[in-house]
Design an enzyme around this catalytic site. Structure first.
Site, PDB file in Angstrom:
ATOM      1  N   SER A 122     -10.903  10.255   1.098  1.00  8.99           N
ATOM      2  CA  SER A 122     -11.507   9.591   2.250  1.00  8.99           C
ATOM      3  C   SER A 122     -12.588  10.473   2.885  1.00  8.99           C
ATOM      4  CB  SER A 122     -10.453   9.276   3.305  1.00  8.99           C
ATOM      5  OG  SER A 122      -9.486   8.393   2.792  1.00  8.99           O
TER       6      SER A 122
HETATM    7  N1  SAH Z   1      -5.684   9.924   2.029  1.00  5.53           N
HETATM    8  C1  SAH Z   1      -6.297   9.946   0.721  1.00  5.53           C
HETATM    9  C2  SAH Z   1      -6.998   8.628   0.454  1.00  5.53           C
HETATM   10  C3  SAH Z   1      -6.944   8.260  -0.993  1.00  5.53           C
HETATM   11  S1  SAH Z   1      -7.533   6.633  -1.377  1.00  5.53           S
HETATM   12  C4  SAH Z   1      -7.236  11.107   0.606  1.00  5.53           C
HETATM   13  O1  SAH Z   1      -7.656  11.649   1.634  1.00  5.53           O
HETATM   14  O2  SAH Z   1      -7.576  11.500  -0.515  1.00  5.53           O
HETATM   15  C5  SAH Z   1      -6.067   5.660  -1.213  1.00  5.53           C
HETATM   16  C6  SAH Z   1      -4.922   5.953  -2.142  1.00  5.53           C
HETATM   17  O3  SAH Z   1      -3.942   4.933  -1.924  1.00  5.53           O
HETATM   18  C7  SAH Z   1      -5.233   5.929  -3.629  1.00  5.53           C
HETATM   19  O4  SAH Z   1      -4.852   7.143  -4.203  1.00  5.53           O
HETATM   20  C8  SAH Z   1      -4.382   4.763  -4.167  1.00  5.53           C
HETATM   21  O5  SAH Z   1      -3.875   4.995  -5.467  1.00  5.53           O
HETATM   22  C9  SAH Z   1      -3.269   4.699  -3.147  1.00  5.53           C
HETATM   23  N2  SAH Z   1      -2.572   3.412  -3.066  1.00  5.53           N
HETATM   24  C10 SAH Z   1      -3.069   2.161  -3.225  1.00  5.53           C
HETATM   25  N3  SAH Z   1      -2.098   1.242  -3.076  1.00  5.53           N
HETATM   26  C11 SAH Z   1      -0.939   1.922  -2.831  1.00  5.53           C
HETATM   27  C12 SAH Z   1       0.426   1.528  -2.607  1.00  5.53           C
HETATM   28  N4  SAH Z   1       0.806   0.253  -2.626  1.00  5.53           N
HETATM   29  N5  SAH Z   1       1.327   2.518  -2.395  1.00  5.53           N
HETATM   30  C13 SAH Z   1       0.978   3.824  -2.381  1.00  5.53           C
HETATM   31  N6  SAH Z   1      -0.285   4.242  -2.597  1.00  5.53           N
HETATM   32  C14 SAH Z   1      -1.239   3.311  -2.813  1.00  5.53           C
END
Ligand code: SAH
Length: 218
Positions: free
Chosen positions: A65
């Site tokens: 993010s």
């Molecule tokens: N906070 C993270 C954001 C990553 S993007 C950072 O700073 O890097 C969002 C993430 O949510 C992705 O890795 C994706 O695989 C995950 N995601 C999507 N749907 C999900 C679900 N149902 N349960 C858990 N994780 C999920």
């Protein structure tokens, strides 16, 4: 090997100031942005982008993010030391690290196994004690509930019922809600067993929250 140089620290100070200029005020959140080596969370090819205020690819079609977004969500959570936090979407682990720096006990779920494995090892090497889980964030973590705060870091088509249930009275959920490629940052305060207060904070873009894990069965 992970090297954090004076150059990185200088870039991080600038990043922190940029996030502050965009409206983030919480001194502890700003301190976390200034102290966490974000370049550890990116693949080598993207190192020079680590301290731009932008989202970036982290593999498996996912992104780390944007620092501003991480800061806004962290500020909205208003974390007190020792609080139990549920994070949905571990991804790179950068947001997880920020929550740890704020003194939270973090329980974080990721649905992609490869990311879960990679991030678990990185956070461990960096000395963070977050508990990471490979699973489906729509279900939360019932066996570790209730939580003081819940944060969702992927775009949710709706607010998952299980997450509301796993909140303690007085708890806050911060979640980007929206089906398309734009989500509305939303906070939901649980004021009583069936009494929620909802507030909105503008438009953001997240990768979608998806159901079920990609590989393996439950
Ligand atoms: N906070 C993270 C954001 C990553 S993007 C950072 O700073 O890097 C969002 C993430 O949510 C992705 O890795 C994706 O695989 C995950 N995601 C999507 N749907 C999900 C679900 N149902 N349960 C858990 N994780 C999920």
């Amino acid at each position: 090997m992970m090297i954090d140089s004076y150059l990185h620290k200088g870039m991080r100070r600038k990043l922190m100031q940029e996030v502050q200029k965009k409206g983030v005020e919480d001194p502890q959140v700003l301190r976390a942005i200034e102290s966490i080596p974000r370049h550890f969370f990116l693949d080598n090819a993207f190192l020079k982008f680590a301290y731009e205020d932008k989202a970036f690819p982290i593999g498996e079609g996912q992104t780390i993010s944007q620092p501003y977004t991480v800061a806004i969500q962290s500020e909205l959570l208003n974390i007190q030391k020792g609080e139990k936090i549920l994070e949905v979407g571990t991804g790179s682990g950068y947001q997880t690290a920020v929550l740890c720096e704020l003194g939270a006990k973090v329980f974080s779920i990721e649905r992609q196994r490869a990311l879960y494995v990679k991030t678990k090892s990185l956070l461990h090497r960096m000395g963070y004690r977050a508990k990471l889980f490979y699973g489906d964030g729509y279900k939360g973590l019932p066996s570790f509930a209730p939580f003081n705060k819940v944060i969702v870091t992927c775009g949710a088509p709706f607010v998952p019922e299980a997450l509301l249930k796993q909140m303690q009275t007085g708890a806050r959920l911060v979640i980007p809600v929206g089906k398309g490629d734009v989500q509305i940052m939303t906070s939901i305060d649980k004021e009583g067993e069936n009494n929620y207060k909802r507030l909105e904070y503008g438009r953001f873009r997240f990768v979608p929250m998806l159901e079920d894990r990609i590989s393996g069965k439950f």
